[in-house]
Scaffold this motif. Structure first.
Motif, short mmCIF file in Angstrom:
data_model
loop_
_atom_site.label_atom_id
_atom_site.label_comp_id
_atom_site.label_asym_id
_atom_site.label_seq_id
_atom_site.Cartn_x
_atom_site.Cartn_y
_atom_site.Cartn_z
N VAL A 250 -38.49 18.75 -2.90
CA VAL A 250 -38.22 17.55 -2.49
C VAL A 250 -36.47 17.12 -2.23
CG1 VAL A 250 -39.01 15.77 -2.78
CG2 VAL A 250 -40.45 17.38 -3.20
N ILE A 251 -36.12 16.95 -1.49
CA ILE A 251 -34.87 16.04 -0.99
C ILE A 251 -35.22 15.20 -1.13
CG2 ILE A 251 -32.83 16.13 -0.64
CD1 ILE A 251 -33.81 19.56 -1.11
N ASN A 252 -33.64 14.46 -2.06
CA ASN A 252 -33.78 12.88 -2.70
C ASN A 252 -32.24 12.49 -2.12
OD1 ASN A 252 -36.54 12.13 -2.64
ND2 ASN A 252 -35.90 12.70 -5.41
N ALA A 253 -32.34 11.80 -1.64
CA ALA A 253 -30.72 11.73 -0.67
C ALA A 253 -30.45 9.33 -0.97
CB ALA A 253 -30.62 11.34 0.34
N SER A 254 -29.11 9.53 -0.87
CA SER A 254 -28.78 8.17 -1.06
C SER A 254 -27.24 8.26 -0.54
CB SER A 254 -29.01 7.16 -2.41
OG SER A 254 -27.74 7.87 -3.55
N GLY A 255 -27.47 6.76 0.18
CA GLY A 255 -26.22 6.66 0.92
C GLY A 255 -25.43 4.77 0.90
N ARG A 256 -24.59 5.10 1.57
CA ARG A 256 -24.04 3.60 1.30
C ARG A 256 -25.49 1.96 1.32
NH1 ARG A 256 -22.99 -0.01 5.17
NH2 ARG A 256 -22.71 1.60 6.44
N ASN A 257 -26.07 2.30 2.30
CA ASN A 257 -27.43 1.38 2.34
C ASN A 257 -28.12 1.93 2.59
OD1 ASN A 257 -26.99 2.23 4.86
ND2 ASN A 257 -26.64 0.53 5.74
N PHE A 258 -28.35 2.71 1.90
CA PHE A 258 -30.80 4.58 2.11
C PHE A 258 -30.14 5.09 1.23
CE2 PHE A 258 -27.19 6.74 3.48
CZ PHE A 258 -28.08 8.87 3.68
N ILE A 259 -31.61 5.02 0.99
CA ILE A 259 -31.48 6.31 -0.16
C ILE A 259 -33.81 6.57 1.26
CG2 ILE A 259 -31.71 4.98 -2.25
CD1 ILE A 259 -34.76 4.17 -2.13
N ALA A 260 -33.53 8.10 0.76
CA ALA A 260 -34.21 8.95 1.59
C ALA A 260 -35.03 9.89 0.88
CB ALA A 260 -33.22 9.23 2.63
N SER A 261 -36.15 10.40 1.01
CA SER A 261 -36.53 12.06 0.80
C SER A 261 -37.27 12.39 1.59
CB SER A 261 -37.47 11.19 -0.45
OG SER A 261 -38.76 10.65 0.25
N GLU B 90 -38.95 17.13 2.59
CA GLU B 90 -39.04 18.29 2.25
C GLU B 90 -39.01 19.22 2.86
OE1 GLU B 90 -43.61 18.69 1.56
OE2 GLU B 90 -43.01 16.93 -0.77
N ASN B 91 -37.72 20.89 2.50
CA ASN B 91 -38.07 21.80 2.56
C ASN B 91 -36.70 21.42 3.74
OD1 ASN B 91 -40.11 23.08 1.97
ND2 ASN B 91 -41.31 22.29 3.94
N LEU B 92 -35.92 21.73 2.82
CA LEU B 92 -34.10 20.73 3.72
C LEU B 92 -33.33 22.48 4.10
CD1 LEU B 92 -31.74 19.52 4.00
CD2 LEU B 92 -30.98 20.18 1.85
N THR B 93 -33.22 22.29 5.59
CA THR B 93 -32.45 23.24 5.83
C THR B 93 -31.23 23.08 6.29
OG1 THR B 93 -34.27 24.66 7.25
CG2 THR B 93 -32.17 25.49 7.64
N TYR B 94 -30.00 22.76 6.17
CA TYR B 94 -28.65 22.93 6.46
C TYR B 94 -27.06 23.54 6.62
CZ TYR B 94 -24.73 19.67 6.03
OH TYR B 94 -24.07 18.72 6.11
N ASN B 95 -26.45 23.05 7.51
CA ASN B 95 -25.36 24.30 7.68
C ASN B 95 -24.44 23.29 7.41
OD1 ASN B 95 -23.30 25.10 9.62
ND2 ASN B 95 -24.17 26.13 10.85
N ASN B 96 -23.91 23.94 6.30
CA ASN B 96 -22.41 23.23 5.64
C ASN B 96 -20.87 22.90 7.46
OD1 ASN B 96 -22.99 22.35 3.37
ND2 ASN B 96 -22.33 24.52 3.07
N LYS B 97 -20.99 23.65 8.18
CA LYS B 97 -20.40 24.26 8.59
C LYS B 97 -19.89 22.71 10.58
CE LYS B 97 -18.91 28.94 8.85
NZ LYS B 97 -19.04 29.85 9.29
N ASP B 98 -21.47 22.41 9.87
CA ASP B 98 -21.42 21.76 11.50
C ASP B 98 -22.56 20.80 10.96
OD1 ASP B 98 -23.84 22.15 11.96
OD2 ASP B 98 -23.45 23.28 13.63
N GLY B 99 -22.23 20.77 10.38
CA GLY B 99 -23.52 19.29 9.39
C GLY B 99 -24.99 18.70 9.58
N VAL B 100 -24.90 19.90 10.72
CA VAL B 100 -26.79 19.31 11.75
C VAL B 100 -27.93 20.41 10.27
CG1 VAL B 100 -28.36 20.73 12.94
CG2 VAL B 100 -25.74 19.85 13.75
N GLY B 101 -28.72 19.39 10.48
CA GLY B 101 -29.36 19.99 9.38
C GLY B 101 -30.94 19.84 9.66
N GLU B 102 -32.47 20.31 8.32
CA GLU B 102 -33.98 19.71 9.39
C GLU B 102 -34.14 19.24 7.85
OE1 GLU B 102 -36.82 22.19 10.95
OE2 GLU B 102 -34.87 21.84 12.09
N LEU B 103 -35.16 18.47 8.20
CA LEU B 103 -36.35 18.43 7.68
C LEU B 103 -37.25 18.61 7.54
CD1 LEU B 103 -34.77 15.17 4.58
CD2 LEU B 103 -35.39 17.69 3.82
#
Length: 172
Positions: free
Chosen positions: A3-14, A16-29
């Motif tokens: 499980v992945i939880n995230a929050s930003g300026r005006n949202f909270i999100a959750s 499962e099973n994150l794949t993320y590329n730090n170079k281009d910022g592209v990801g998938e849950l």
């Protein structure tokens, strides 16, 4: 993974099973995606999330937008983070929470900041009234709808036609 939880300026999100590329910022849950706008309480859920940091989030499969007044469902939608708009290019089914208004449309756009929902090829019902229109703009917080182009509203007493009709869901 997990499980992945995230929050930003005006949202909270959750999700499962994150794949993320730090170079281009592209990801998938992979599953159980949920977002909540902390300013207005709108929630968005779906099966899978594709995203690019600070750019977009695209929900694929069983997309549900639940705002203060309506629930809208589609097969996918793309949320532009900068514009704060959700683009729904597939068929959209929607219903008001009070169950008095329901229908379908295509090419929908939901503006998260203004709570305005627009769409094409609208076919719906409000109480006893049947409504069809090529263009529709629903001001969810004001409970009013502007219909444009080839609009037909059939009530038990009459039939209205026009290319610009304003409809108040509270007073009809």
């Amino acid at each position: 993974n997990g499980v992945i939880n995230a929050s930003g300026r005006n949202f909270i999100a959750s999700g499962e099973n994150l794949t993320y590329n730090n170079k281009d910022g592209v990801g998938e849950l992979q599953s159980k995606i949920s977002f909540t706008n902390t300013e207005n309480g709108t929630t968005v859920t779906g099966d899978k999330l594709l995203f690019q940091k600070d750019n977009y989030m695209e929900l694929v499969g069983n997309l549900v937008i639940n705002s203060e007044k309506i629930v809208a469902k589609s097969s996918r939608g793309k949320y532009n983070l900068k514009e704060e708009q959700v683009y729904l290019h597939e068929k959209i089914d929607f219903e008001s929470h009070d169950k008095l208004t329901a229908g379908t449309m295509s090419k929908g756009v939901y503006d998260v900041k203004t709570s305005i929902f627009t769409g094409d090829n609208f076919k719906g019902k409000n109480k006893e009234n049947d409504i069809k229109s090529d263009k529709m703009k629903y001001y969810t917080t004001e409970n009013k709808v502007d219909f444009g182009k080839n609009t037909v509203i059939v009530t038990p007493e009459s039939k209205l036609r026009g290319n610009s009709l304003n409809y108040n869901l509270d007073t009809e």
